[in-house]
Structure formats: C-alpha cells, structure tokens
Design an enzyme around this catalytic site. Structure first.
Site, short mmCIF file in Angstrom:
data_model
loop_
_atom_site.label_atom_id
_atom_site.label_comp_id
_atom_site.label_asym_id
_atom_site.label_seq_id
_atom_site.Cartn_x
_atom_site.Cartn_y
_atom_site.Cartn_z
N GLY A 1 0.94 -1.13 -0.06
CA GLY A 1 -0.06 -0.02 -0.07
C GLY A 1 0.76 1.15 -0.02
O GLY A 1 2.17 1.08 0.09
N GLY B 1 7.58 7.60 6.12
CA GLY B 1 6.53 8.34 5.24
C GLY B 1 6.98 9.51 4.39
O GLY B 1 6.14 10.05 3.66
N ASP C 1 4.28 -4.58 -7.32
CA ASP C 1 3.60 -3.58 -7.20
C ASP C 1 3.86 -2.02 -7.92
O ASP C 1 3.38 -1.12 -7.85
CB ASP C 1 3.60 -3.04 -5.69
CG ASP C 1 4.93 -3.02 -5.25
OD1 ASP C 1 5.68 -4.11 -5.16
OD2 ASP C 1 5.75 -2.18 -4.82
N ASN C 2 5.00 -2.40 -8.87
CA ASN C 2 5.63 -1.42 -9.56
C ASN C 2 5.19 -1.76 -11.16
O ASN C 2 5.81 -0.99 -12.03
CB ASN C 2 6.97 -1.05 -9.41
CG ASN C 2 7.34 -0.40 -8.36
OD1 ASN C 2 6.45 0.05 -7.78
ND2 ASN C 2 8.48 -0.83 -7.79
#
Length: 475
Positions: A89, A125, A251-252
């Site tokens: 995510g 983050g 995820d890429n």
C-alpha cells in the site's frame, strides 16, 4: 490571490472503498516550491500562477485540500524481489483524487513523501529532495522519449529534515498518472477472497484504461489481454533506449502500461545485458537483459489474481490464462524488432535478426555507449566508438547495403538521456540551492532529439574512471 476551485473526483475510492483509506498528509513546516511543470499543470486545468501561491504550494503537499476532496492511501500487495507481501500500500503517498486532462481522460493526482499512513510499517513516510527531483527528471525525460509513464507536476521542499544514512532535506513529489492501478492491486483484492471486490476492481480498470474489453465475450480475459499487450510494448521501449527500471516488483507494474516508480532506475551507458545499478539487486534479478522475462513473470501473477473472473471452473480458468499469457513473448519480440529496425533506419519487414545480434555482440564486447552509438550511427561517427575496427567495419558495410534511412534515425535515437553522472550533479547542486544544472538538464532531456552545440557535454558518457554507478531506492 482569489480562491480556486479544483474539481478532484473520487473514481477509485468510490469504486473500491475497501482499498482506499481516507487519510491526511503530514504538515510541511516550511514548504517551498522547487520545480513546477507549467505545461502539465495547464493540461490538467490548473493555474500555474496559483500553484506558485502559498495556497497552491500547500495544495501540492496535501495540506490545502479542495472542498469535496478526500485524500486516500491506496491498498495493494506485491511480490518484492520474488517474495510475496500481502499488505504493502501507499506507505508514504496519498491519492488526492482525479482530474480531467486536456485529452478528456482522467488522471490521478498523487503525492509521494507526504508522511506516514496505515501502510507505512516501519517507515517514516517521508521522502528526500534528491530522490523526488530524480523522479521528476527521469519521468519527464521518459515522456519526451514517447514512453508511457507517470508524469511529474511539482517537487516541493517541505522544510522538514528526514533521517536516512544522514540528515537530508525533505520533499514531496506531486505526480500524475492514468491511474495507480497495479498488478499488486489485483493481488490484494484476490487475497481477500472477495470476488465481488475483485470484479469491481477489474470493472474499474476496464472503464479507466481498456474500455474495449467491456464488449468482449469474456471482458476480464480481454482486460488481461490488454494489459499483456500494454506491458509488452512498454518493456520493449525500455530496452530500446537502454532504460533499467531497477525494481520491477509486481506493485510497480501498472495496468495502464505506464512506467511507475523511479527509485533505483538508471539509463545504461556501456551496452551490457547484465547491467545492474540498484544497490539492493544483489542477484541481478532486475538486470537490463532480464526485464522482458521479469515482465512475463509479473503478468503471470496478474493472471493468477484474475482466475476467478476468467471462468467458474478453475481448470478452465487456468487454461485460458496460460493461453493468454503465451502471447507475451511474441508481442514483445514484434515490438522490440520494429523498434530496432527504426533505430537502425531499416525498412520494416526485412529479416535483420543476424545483423542485430552481431551488433549487440560488438557493442557488448567493446563496451560501447548505447545512446551515443545509435545517435552517431546516422552521421557516420559511430565507428570511432568501437575498438575492434575490423568487426565494426564489416558490420557497417552490411548495414549500409540495406540503404538505411539516416534522417528517420535522428527522430528515434535521442541525443540526450538523463545520464547518471549528470543527474547526480544536478541533484547535488539543487539540494545546495542551485537549480541551474537541474534546469539545464531538464531542458535537454525534455527535447531529446534536438542537438545543440551548447549542450554537447550533456550527450557524453560519464568520464573514464568514474567507477561503478549505484542507485538507491530513496526510501
């Protein structure tokens, strides 16, 4: 400056709310605009002057949220270097919403480096100025080369110090994409065992990227066929310009066929299929020459995720998936062959396979710069780049016998790519407050086919003795 209305829609969040967690960006203590893509802003219906205003800069870091908009962190899973992670995510990113581009199609407006989210795991983050400027430069260069890609709207320094190996200045990248739907998005939905969620995600992907699939006898198989075609074309284009993605995790890999995530990426200089730049790719899984095979592997993971939608009978679904995936090698070979013919100025349809393979051997054995050779081939200056003169003279004679179109070659072989040493120099200067090298590099790589004498050094490989180049993921 007067308040501005920005019509951000919620297509993704409305379609699959289970995969969209409403979230807010962290504060940026002292935001300062470093670079803004005025032309892209206008195409998105945004006013560049307003984006430069205090409210506009706060919008670009997610702190000035337009009325009606709800930023979300997107859920997805993924295989990272072959190891499956069920919950990845947006760990340092937020989807602000979707805007309508001048072409009439929606675009995601997405932040990178905006702070922790429920998907951050152990990360803070945040992102640093250097890696965010790298993505800006390389993604805009890829766009100028005609390669499908996410785009960069702006980089804003946040005024926050972030800790990596050293303390670095923080930044947020505002990037734009057809969407951020990934193979990993479908892996996440499949892992929930909620077929309704998987179907809604697939329907959203069809509507967003491959609408013709909706009219097919089997729409979800047609969706997979479309993604296979898009990815085969994309990776062929990477190979033709010598682009090494560096982190081809599932995820890429986008459903749209856009390049995404410019972390440990680089452009190959000396031609070598074994080229690896990423500091974390110890086994060379994502080496330049492995990219087509890895793309096929990633597409197989998408097929596995879509099986429940292909057919009610699992054996039938698997058979359909295997057959559809079998189209990938041929599609890729056709795309890379057509592109190679164009780079060499050769007519489409002739058999130049041996000529091409012999050239690749010469380039590899002589450590010839990939970009320079193809650009200079049209002007007759490529011979000087090769040490083995007998080999290259023989090859050039065979090539000239095919009457290559050298004028056409100049339209497809760039003079300028984001050469690794130039990117590093520009980023280092920008971090120190000097944007001049960055601006000059951007001017060149966003007009890559137009040579200019005052940019001559921007077309040159790294100086001899520069040593092995390594890139890092930027997290």
């Amino acid at each position: 400056m007067a308040s501005v209305s920005i019509p951000l829609s919620r297509r993704f969040a409305d379609a699959v709310p289970e995969m969209a967690i409403p979230w807010a960006a962290d504060d940026a203590p002292s935001p300062r605009l470093l670079v803004l893509n005025d032309l892209l802003a206008v195409d998105l219906g945004l006013d560049p002057d307003w984006l430069r205003s205090p409210d506009g800069v706060r919008f670009l870091v997610g702190r000035h949220v337009p009325e009606g908009a709800t930023p979300v962190a997107q859920a997805y899973a993924g295989h990272q270097f072959g190891n499956y992670s069920p919950r990845l995510g947006d760990g340092r990113a937020l989807l602000l919403g979707e805007l309508v581009h001048a072409d009439g199609l929606p675009r995601d407006l997405h932040l990178k480096g905006s702070g922790r989210t429920p998907f951050s795991r152990g990360g803070d983050g945040f992102a640093a100025v250097g890696p965010m400027l790298r993505e800006y430069v390389v993604s805009e260069a890829m766009h100028a080369l005609g390669i499908p890609t996410t785009r960069s709207l702006a980089v804003v320094a946040t005024g926050r110090e972030i800790r990596r190996e050293t303390v670095l200045p923080g930044a947020v990248l505002a990037r734009v994409a057809g969407s951020h739907l990934r193979v990993g998005s479908f892996q996440y939905a499949r892992a929930t065992d909620d077929v309704d969620l998987l179907r809604r995600l697939a329907d959203h992907a069809i509507a967003r990227h491959h609408p013709a699939a909706a009219d097919a006898e089997n729409p979800y198989l047609a969706l997979f066929d479309a993604v296979v075609a898009a990815q085969s074309s994309l990776v062929a284009r990477w190979m033709l310009v010598g682009f090494v993605h560096g982190v081809m995790n599932t995820d890429n890999v986008t459903i749209s066929g856009e390049t995404i995530d410019y972390g440990p990426c680089a452009f190959m200089e000396a031609y070598d299929p074994a080229t690896v730049y990423s500091s974390i790719d110890h086994g060379g899984r994502y080496a330049y020459g492995n990219q087509p095979g890895i793309t096929g592997w990633n597409l197989a993971r998408l097929a596995e995720s879509l099986l429940p939608l292909f057919a009610d009978d699992e054996d039938r679904a698997i058979a359909l998936a295997v057959d559809a995936l079998g189209a990938f090698p041929g599609l890729y070979e056709n795309a890379v062959t057509a592109g190679t013919h164009a780079k060499l100025g050769l007519p489409q349809g002739i058999d130049a396979g041996t000529l091409v393979e012999d050239l690749r051997t010469i380039l590899r054995d002589n450590h010839v710069d990939h970009t320079s050779f193809h650009r200079r081939l049209a002007t007759g200056a490529a011979r000087d780049l090769v040490l083995d003169l007998a080999a290259i003279d023989g090859w050039l004679a065979r090539w000239r016998a095919l009457s290559p179109d050298t004028d056409a070659m100049r339209l497809v072989n760039p003079a300028y790519v984001p050469r690794n040493h130039l990117v590093e120099q520009a980023l280092a200067a920008a971090v120190d407050g000097d944007n001049t090298p960055l601006t000059r590099l951007l001017d060149a790589v966003t007009d890559p086919f137009t040579e200019s004498g005052d940019r001559a050094e921007l077309a040159e490989p790294a100086p001899a003795g520069s040593g092995a180049y390594r890139t890092f993921c930027g997290t």
